[in-house]
Design an enzyme around this catalytic site. Sequence first.
Site, PDB file in Angstrom:
ATOM      1  N   ASP A  60      -1.788   2.074   1.372  1.00 31.27           N
ATOM      2  CA  ASP A  60      -0.966   2.259  -0.175  1.00 31.27           C
ATOM      3  C   ASP A  60      -1.422   3.663  -0.315  1.00 31.27           C
ATOM      4  O   ASP A  60      -2.668   4.069  -0.567  1.00 31.27           O
ATOM      5  CB  ASP A  60      -1.827   1.262  -0.895  1.00 31.27           C
ATOM      6  CG  ASP A  60      -1.719   1.043  -2.137  1.00 31.27           C
ATOM      7  OD1 ASP A  60      -0.285   1.254  -2.514  1.00 31.27           O
ATOM      8  OD2 ASP A  60      -2.405   1.270  -3.297  1.00 31.27           O
ATOM      9  N   GLU A 119       7.760   6.148  -4.038  1.00 28.11           N
ATOM     10  CA  GLU A 119       7.240   6.227  -5.422  1.00 28.11           C
ATOM     11  C   GLU A 119       7.803   7.170  -5.812  1.00 28.11           C
ATOM     12  O   GLU A 119       8.279   7.987  -5.546  1.00 28.11           O
ATOM     13  CB  GLU A 119       5.382   5.636  -5.463  1.00 28.11           C
ATOM     14  CG  GLU A 119       5.054   5.708  -6.974  1.00 28.11           C
ATOM     15  CD  GLU A 119       4.107   5.709  -7.332  1.00 28.11           C
ATOM     16  OE1 GLU A 119       3.527   4.865  -7.204  1.00 28.11           O
ATOM     17  OE2 GLU A 119       3.181   6.857  -6.744  1.00 28.11           O
ATOM     18  N   GLY A 135      -5.859  -0.613 -12.636  1.00 22.27           N
ATOM     19  CA  GLY A 135      -6.877  -0.519 -12.945  1.00 22.27           C
ATOM     20  C   GLY A 135      -7.294  -2.103 -14.318  1.00 22.27           C
ATOM     21  O   GLY A 135      -5.820  -2.682 -13.814  1.00 22.27           O
ATOM     22  N   GLY A 156      -0.260  -2.206  -9.816  1.00 18.40           N
ATOM     23  CA  GLY A 156      -0.966  -2.617 -11.635  1.00 18.40           C
ATOM     24  C   GLY A 156      -0.488  -3.514 -11.759  1.00 18.40           C
ATOM     25  O   GLY A 156      -0.019  -4.307 -12.984  1.00 18.40           O
ATOM     26  N   GLY A 157      -0.249  -4.661 -10.568  1.00 13.81           N
ATOM     27  CA  GLY A 157       0.164  -6.235 -11.047  1.00 13.81           C
ATOM     28  C   GLY A 157      -1.184  -7.280 -11.405  1.00 13.81           C
ATOM     29  O   GLY A 157      -0.792  -7.866 -11.472  1.00 13.81           O
ATOM     30  N   ASN A 185       1.230  -5.423  -6.048  1.00 11.79           N
ATOM     31  CA  ASN A 185       0.008  -4.760  -5.640  1.00 11.79           C
ATOM     32  C   ASN A 185      -0.724  -5.480  -6.540  1.00 11.79           C
ATOM     33  O   ASN A 185      -0.893  -4.683  -8.029  1.00 11.79           O
ATOM     34  CB  ASN A 185       0.037  -3.086  -5.697  1.00 11.79           C
ATOM     35  CG  ASN A 185       0.874  -2.691  -4.726  1.00 11.79           C
ATOM     36  OD1 ASN A 185       1.551  -3.157  -4.392  1.00 11.79           O
ATOM     37  ND2 ASN A 185       0.805  -1.747  -4.398  1.00 11.79           N
TER      38      ASN A 185
END
Length: 287
Positions: free
Chosen positions: A81, A133, A189, A217-218, A238
């Site tokens: 990642d 990304e 976060g 940021g899931g 994620n």
Amino acid sequence: MLITLRENLEMAEKGNYAVGAFNAPTIESARAALEAAEDLKAPLILAHAEVHNEIMPLQFIGPILVEMAKNARVPVTVHLDHGSSFKLIEQAIDIGFTSVMIDASHLPFEENVKEVKKVVTYAKARNVSVEAELGVMTDSKIGGGESYDGASKEREDNDGIYTDPETAKAFVAETAIDALAAAFGTVHGIYLEEPKLDFDRLEQIYQGTGKPIVMHGGSGLREEDYTQTINAGVRKINYYSYAAKAGAEAVKQYVNHSKHIFYHDITTVAKKAMKQNYQRAIEIFMN
């Protein structure tokens, strides 16, 4: 069973669900994720984030994750990642990772494309999937900055930081990646305020690119938000911060209420709490 990210996401596409990508900076976190997936008979993505190299270097944790995946009773992808360097990506692939993410999103579009194509050429020749990304980053995080303690705050200028659907379409066409991490309102976060998710934008990106969308940021969203993002094309989520927080809270309770404390007991307590958190996440992602 060790499989590629492409294989994992193709199954998710057919079933209209998302696969949880859980970071594994420690053996306990890896076991928590794998046990949760096996108990629920769900596919899994075990991830090593480059930022966690200080906790557990890739050369140590990588072979362990690959071996765990090979012996798993469910399909497992082992994923790098936010890889920022070609050298680290080569290392992950040599170890046996079946998926890598090249994060060149901080670069101008053409340079981002150039770096991604280099990785795609190398990885595809070795049957390794590639995620990339697209979106404006702060400290290399989608949609916002991440503080030292992992807490994230969404920026206000949404139009300037969210992924543009037309740009995404061109990016995917030029790079031939297997999955696209898109910025549509989530952040890494712990959320300091309620996220503003742009579902229309997400659906446009998914329809325009024809590729599985990755949500970074899931952690920390409402259940209905997960459902809506999955229906809009998200196939990889994620998820880590809130599971890690659950593990820490369990350890805190154990330490505060135990007369005799041993380190190995702390790791067991943390693993159990993280496993429970991951199980709930998987149930939502697979629903």
